[in-house]
Design a protein around this motif. Structure first.
Motif, PDB file in Angstrom:
ATOM      1  N   ASP A 117      29.533 -45.759   2.449  1.00 52.56           N
ATOM      2  CA  ASP A 117      30.203 -44.941   1.443  1.00 52.56           C
ATOM      3  C   ASP A 117      29.559 -45.041   0.059  1.00 52.56           C
ATOM      4  O   ASP A 117      30.218 -45.121  -0.953  1.00 52.56           O
ATOM      5  CB  ASP A 117      31.697 -45.257   1.369  1.00 52.56           C
ATOM      6  N   PHE A 118      28.227 -44.988   0.020  1.00 48.32           N
ATOM      7  CA  PHE A 118      27.497 -44.845  -1.237  1.00 48.32           C
ATOM      8  C   PHE A 118      26.989 -43.405  -1.297  1.00 48.32           C
ATOM      9  O   PHE A 118      26.976 -42.709  -0.289  1.00 48.32           O
ATOM     10  CB  PHE A 118      26.335 -45.846  -1.331  1.00 48.32           C
TER      11      PHE A 118
ATOM     12  N   GLU B  65      28.578 -51.009  -2.523  1.00 49.63           N
ATOM     13  CA  GLU B  65      28.741 -50.557  -1.141  1.00 49.63           C
ATOM     14  C   GLU B  65      27.395 -50.536  -0.415  1.00 49.63           C
ATOM     15  O   GLU B  65      27.303 -50.949   0.735  1.00 49.63           O
ATOM     16  CB  GLU B  65      29.386 -49.163  -1.111  1.00 49.63           C
TER      17      GLU B  65
ATOM     18  N   GLY C 283      27.529 -46.356  -6.046  1.00 47.98           N
ATOM     19  CA  GLY C 283      28.077 -47.248  -5.036  1.00 47.98           C
ATOM     20  C   GLY C 283      27.079 -48.346  -4.704  1.00 47.98           C
ATOM     21  O   GLY C 283      26.828 -48.629  -3.532  1.00 47.98           O
TER      22      GLY C 283
ATOM     23  N   SER D  34      36.532 -45.218  -9.263  1.00 46.79           N
ATOM     24  CA  SER D  34      35.861 -46.505  -9.153  1.00 46.79           C
ATOM     25  C   SER D  34      36.867 -47.588  -8.790  1.00 46.79           C
ATOM     26  O   SER D  34      37.929 -47.688  -9.402  1.00 46.79           O
ATOM     27  CB  SER D  34      35.200 -46.845 -10.489  1.00 46.79           C
TER      28      SER D  34
END
Length: 133
Positions: free
Chosen positions: A50-51, A43, A40, A102
């Motif tokens: 949200d990684f 992100e 992520g 993804s």
């Protein structure tokens, strides 16, 4: 940092990571750590929470993952499994199955899979459909 810590703690183990150079010696190693230190990147760069950090341990002799963890540091969540029993685990029936994919490179079959989960006849339904997260 993760690769350095693994090298110090487990010098005989190999590491496979998209952040490092692949080393063919991992093919003969008894244990291989599989590391994605920043899933992520986009992100993370957007300062979103949200990684994730993914780490798994492959046991070559048993041909299975013997430990794995997914850490979401921005959310204070960690999910880990250590020496899980191999085999099929029950699918939840009290909620939709959440499929994580993804955003930039979703598999071309993703839509069909979600549709298939949502169209199982009610009498045969084992889940409450599917959702993409």
């Amino acid at each position: 940092m993760i690769a350095r810590a693994l090298a110090e703690a487990r010098p005989a183990d190999a590491v496979l990571s998209e952040e490092g150079k692949d080393d063919a010696t991992r093919l003969a190693a008894a244990r291989v750590w599989i590391v994605d230190p920043l899933d992520g990147t986009w992100e993370y760069g957007q300062m979103r929470s949200d990684f994730a950090v993914h780490i798994a341990l492959w046991d070559t002799s048993e041909q299975r993952l013997s430990a794995c963890t997914v850490d979401l540091p921005g959310q204070g969540l960690t999910r880990s499994v250590l020496d899980a029993e191999p085999g099929v685990h029950p699918i939840p029936t009290d909620r939709p199955i959440r499929i994580v994919a993804s955003r930039s490179r979703p598999p071309e079959t993703l839509g069909r899979i979600v549709d298939d989960l949502s169209t199982v006849p009610a009498g045969q339904r084992r889940t409450q459909g599917g959702e993409v997260g």
